[in-house]
Design a protein around this motif. Sequence first.
Motif, PDB file in Angstrom:
ATOM      1  N   ALA A   1      -5.988  -0.018  -6.083  1.00  0.00           N
ATOM      2  CA  ALA A   1      -5.066  -1.436  -6.883  1.00  0.00           C
ATOM      3  C   ALA A   1      -4.521  -1.798  -6.026  1.00  0.00           C
ATOM      4  O   ALA A   1      -4.067  -3.206  -6.485  1.00  0.00           O
ATOM      5  N   ALA A   2      -4.088  -1.621  -4.783  1.00  0.00           N
ATOM      6  CA  ALA A   2      -3.340  -2.657  -3.885  1.00  0.00           C
ATOM      7  C   ALA A   2      -3.863  -3.646  -3.941  1.00  0.00           C
ATOM      8  O   ALA A   2      -3.253  -4.484  -3.550  1.00  0.00           O
ATOM      9  N   ALA A   3      -5.039  -3.765  -3.414  1.00  0.00           N
ATOM     10  CA  ALA A   3      -5.899  -4.931  -3.115  1.00  0.00           C
ATOM     11  C   ALA A   3      -5.604  -6.040  -4.476  1.00  0.00           C
ATOM     12  O   ALA A   3      -5.583  -6.789  -3.715  1.00  0.00           O
ATOM     13  N   LYS A   4      -5.687  -5.168  -5.141  1.00  0.00           N
ATOM     14  CA  LYS A   4      -5.557  -5.925  -6.451  1.00  0.00           C
ATOM     15  C   LYS A   4      -4.076  -7.025  -6.090  1.00  0.00           C
ATOM     16  O   LYS A   4      -4.446  -7.850  -6.944  1.00  0.00           O
ATOM     17  N   VAL A   5      -3.534  -5.924  -6.058  1.00  0.00           N
ATOM     18  CA  VAL A   5      -1.694  -6.196  -6.249  1.00  0.00           C
ATOM     19  C   VAL A   5      -1.439  -7.350  -5.517  1.00  0.00           C
ATOM     20  O   VAL A   5      -1.214  -8.792  -5.741  1.00  0.00           O
ATOM     21  N   LYS A   6      -2.443  -7.126  -3.856  1.00  0.00           N
ATOM     22  CA  LYS A   6      -2.122  -8.544  -3.289  1.00  0.00           C
ATOM     23  C   LYS A   6      -3.098  -9.547  -3.477  1.00  0.00           C
ATOM     24  O   LYS A   6      -3.108 -10.752  -2.891  1.00  0.00           O
ATOM     25  N   ASN A   7      -3.779  -9.293  -4.329  1.00  0.00           N
ATOM     26  CA  ASN A   7      -4.624 -10.263  -4.602  1.00  0.00           C
ATOM     27  C   ASN A   7      -3.619 -11.084  -5.929  1.00  0.00           C
ATOM     28  O   ASN A   7      -4.650 -11.932  -6.372  1.00  0.00           O
TER      29      ASN A   7
ATOM     30  N   GLU B   1       0.475  -1.060  -0.129  1.00  0.00           N
ATOM     31  CA  GLU B   1      -0.053  -0.028   0.125  1.00  0.00           C
ATOM     32  C   GLU B   1       1.004   1.567   0.501  1.00  0.00           C
ATOM     33  O   GLU B   1       0.705   2.378  -1.141  1.00  0.00           O
ATOM     34  N   GLU B   2       2.050   1.550   0.722  1.00  0.00           N
ATOM     35  CA  GLU B   2       2.666   2.353   0.673  1.00  0.00           C
ATOM     36  C   GLU B   2       3.352   2.750   0.019  1.00  0.00           C
ATOM     37  O   GLU B   2       3.181   3.871  -0.707  1.00  0.00           O
ATOM     38  N   VAL B   3       4.372   2.139  -1.058  1.00  0.00           N
ATOM     39  CA  VAL B   3       4.595   1.577  -2.313  1.00  0.00           C
ATOM     40  C   VAL B   3       3.937   2.196  -3.531  1.00  0.00           C
ATOM     41  O   VAL B   3       4.110   3.442  -3.851  1.00  0.00           O
ATOM     42  N   LEU B   4       2.711   1.898  -3.270  1.00  0.00           N
ATOM     43  CA  LEU B   4       2.094   2.474  -4.695  1.00  0.00           C
ATOM     44  C   LEU B   4       1.143   3.338  -3.904  1.00  0.00           C
ATOM     45  O   LEU B   4       0.701   4.644  -4.894  1.00  0.00           O
ATOM     46  N   ALA B   5       1.198   3.649  -3.370  1.00  0.00           N
ATOM     47  CA  ALA B   5       0.701   5.295  -3.222  1.00  0.00           C
ATOM     48  C   ALA B   5       1.426   6.278  -2.879  1.00  0.00           C
ATOM     49  O   ALA B   5       1.399   7.315  -3.026  1.00  0.00           O
ATOM     50  N   MET B   6       2.918   5.769  -2.763  1.00  0.00           N
ATOM     51  CA  MET B   6       4.353   7.010  -3.030  1.00  0.00           C
ATOM     52  C   MET B   6       4.009   6.890  -5.330  1.00  0.00           C
ATOM     53  O   MET B   6       4.050   8.522  -5.731  1.00  0.00           O
ATOM     54  N   ALA B   7       3.769   6.113  -5.414  1.00  0.00           N
ATOM     55  CA  ALA B   7       3.468   6.511  -6.809  1.00  0.00           C
ATOM     56  C   ALA B   7       2.370   6.761  -7.799  1.00  0.00           C
ATOM     57  O   ALA B   7       2.061   6.903  -8.821  1.00  0.00           O
ATOM     58  N   GLY B   8       1.518   7.050  -6.836  1.00  0.00           N
ATOM     59  CA  GLY B   8      -0.223   7.696  -7.261  1.00  0.00           C
ATOM     60  C   GLY B   8      -1.459   6.753  -7.169  1.00  0.00           C
ATOM     61  O   GLY B   8      -2.407   7.225  -7.227  1.00  0.00           O
ATOM     62  N   TYR B   9      -1.306   5.327  -7.198  1.00  0.00           N
ATOM     63  CA  TYR B   9      -2.331   5.312  -6.203  1.00  0.00           C
ATOM     64  C   TYR B   9      -2.636   4.790  -5.410  1.00  0.00           C
ATOM     65  O   TYR B   9      -2.353   4.352  -4.441  1.00  0.00           O
ATOM     66  N   GLY B  10      -4.535   4.227  -5.404  1.00  0.00           N
ATOM     67  CA  GLY B  10      -5.014   3.905  -3.902  1.00  0.00           C
ATOM     68  C   GLY B  10      -5.246   2.543  -3.394  1.00  0.00           C
ATOM     69  O   GLY B  10      -4.012   1.912  -4.243  1.00  0.00           O
ATOM     70  N   LYS B  11      -6.198   2.294  -2.735  1.00  0.00           N
ATOM     71  CA  LYS B  11      -6.676   0.742  -1.775  1.00  0.00           C
ATOM     72  C   LYS B  11      -6.781  -0.077  -3.197  1.00  0.00           C
ATOM     73  O   LYS B  11      -6.512  -1.219  -2.787  1.00  0.00           O
TER      74      LYS B  11
ATOM     75  N   ALA C   1       2.107   2.186 -20.861  1.00  0.00           N
ATOM     76  CA  ALA C   1       1.281   1.527 -20.354  1.00  0.00           C
ATOM     77  C   ALA C   1       2.737   1.613 -18.642  1.00  0.00           C
ATOM     78  O   ALA C   1       3.878   1.259 -18.614  1.00  0.00           O
ATOM     79  N   GLY C   2       1.439   0.832 -17.742  1.00  0.00           N
ATOM     80  CA  GLY C   2       2.674   1.246 -16.448  1.00  0.00           C
ATOM     81  C   GLY C   2       1.681  -0.087 -16.050  1.00  0.00           C
ATOM     82  O   GLY C   2       0.397  -1.008 -15.769  1.00  0.00           O
ATOM     83  N   PHE C   3       2.654  -0.619 -15.483  1.00  0.00           N
ATOM     84  CA  PHE C   3       2.433  -2.332 -14.742  1.00  0.00           C
ATOM     85  C   PHE C   3       2.954  -2.512 -12.933  1.00  0.00           C
ATOM     86  O   PHE C   3       3.521  -2.373 -12.637  1.00  0.00           O
ATOM     87  N   ALA C   4       1.765  -3.325 -12.410  1.00  0.00           N
ATOM     88  CA  ALA C   4       2.684  -3.897 -11.271  1.00  0.00           C
ATOM     89  C   ALA C   4       1.583  -5.015 -10.940  1.00  0.00           C
ATOM     90  O   ALA C   4       1.210  -5.523 -11.390  1.00  0.00           O
ATOM     91  N   MET C   5       3.110  -6.436  -9.885  1.00  0.00           N
ATOM     92  CA  MET C   5       2.330  -6.900  -9.521  1.00  0.00           C
ATOM     93  C   MET C   5       3.663  -7.146  -8.456  1.00  0.00           C
ATOM     94  O   MET C   5       4.568  -6.674  -8.062  1.00  0.00           O
TER      95      MET C   5
END
Length: 322
Positions: free
Chosen positions: A18-24, A6-16, A42-46
Amino acid sequence: MTVAVEEVLAMAGYGKDAAAKVKNHEVVHFNVDTLTTRELAAGFAMLVKRTPEDLDEVFLMSDKKEESDDSIQYMERMVDGTLDFSKVELMPAKSVKDSVKQYANAATSHGSDDLNLSQEERAMFAGLDKKNATKEQVEEILKKVLAKRLQDYQQKGLEGVGAYQRKSNKSFEPGAELREKTEKLAMAKKVAPEFMKYSLDYPNNKPTTGEVKEAYGWINFNIDDKPTFSIFHKVSYHDAEKGFYLMFHRHFYVSRGHNSVQAVGACFPVENEESLVMLASRTSTDLVAGFGGSAKKALGSRIMGGKLKANFEKYRTLSEKK
C-alpha cells in the motif's frame, strides 16, 4: 517536521504494498470495517502536492468540491456566520412534479421511508393542497426545515439531530447512530482524544490545545434524478507540536436516500512539500439493513468506494492547481 509514508500506513494497519502505491501517487482504496448495521464504508490514502496548511484551507472551503463531484447541483457555504437557504430548489426539472407530489403527501404518508422527515416536519406540509401544491410552496417549507435542522445542530450538536419518522410510526435516530460510529473510532481517539471528544460533544468541550477551524454548508445533490439536500459541518484540528491535521466532515442531515454521512481523516506533512492524506468515509443507509445485510454492505461499499475514489482523483488534480 515530516513523517514517513510507510510508518503512518503501518500504524493504520496497511503494509508495504500500500505504501509503495501511495508513493507512486496512486489513490489507494482500502476496505474499512463497518461500524453499524446500516453502514457502507470505504477508506483512502493518497499523496497531494500541497502542504497540509494549503489543504486545510481547501478542505474547509470546498473550493474544488463542485468540480470533482458531478452529482452536485448546487452548493452554498456559510458566510459571516450565516448560511443562506434562499436558493433551495427542487431539481432537475424532470423530477419536479414527482418531488412536489411526494412532499405534498408527506404529512399523510405514514412515514414513507423515501423522505427523511421528523413527525413535526411532516406536519409542516399538511397545509398544502395534495393535488395543486406548487414547486414554490414546497421549496418554502423545505427552506424552513433545513434552517431549523441547522439551528438545532448548532445549539445541541448530535442531541439536536431530529429523528426520521418511518413507516408504522417507527422512527430512526441519525444523531444516535452518528454518536455510535464516532465513539468506535479507536485510532482517532488515541491520536487526538480532545478532538474526538469535541466531535462527540459539539458545541461543547472545544479543544484547549491545537487550532480548531470550522465550516458549514448545504448541498443539493442529484441522486437517481431526484433532489437530495444535505447540511454539512466540517472541523479541522491542527496539532502543531505533532505536526498533523485531523478533520471530520459530517452530513448530519440528508433529505433522502441516506441517513447521514461522516468522513474522518488525517493529513501529514511528508518530504518534498507533499501531504499524505488518509480518510475513512461512512454512509448510513437503510438499504443494507436486515436480511442479507452483510452481502449488501460489502457490495455497496465497493460501489461507493469506486465512486469516491474517482472523485478523490479529480479532487487531488484540482487541488494541486495553485
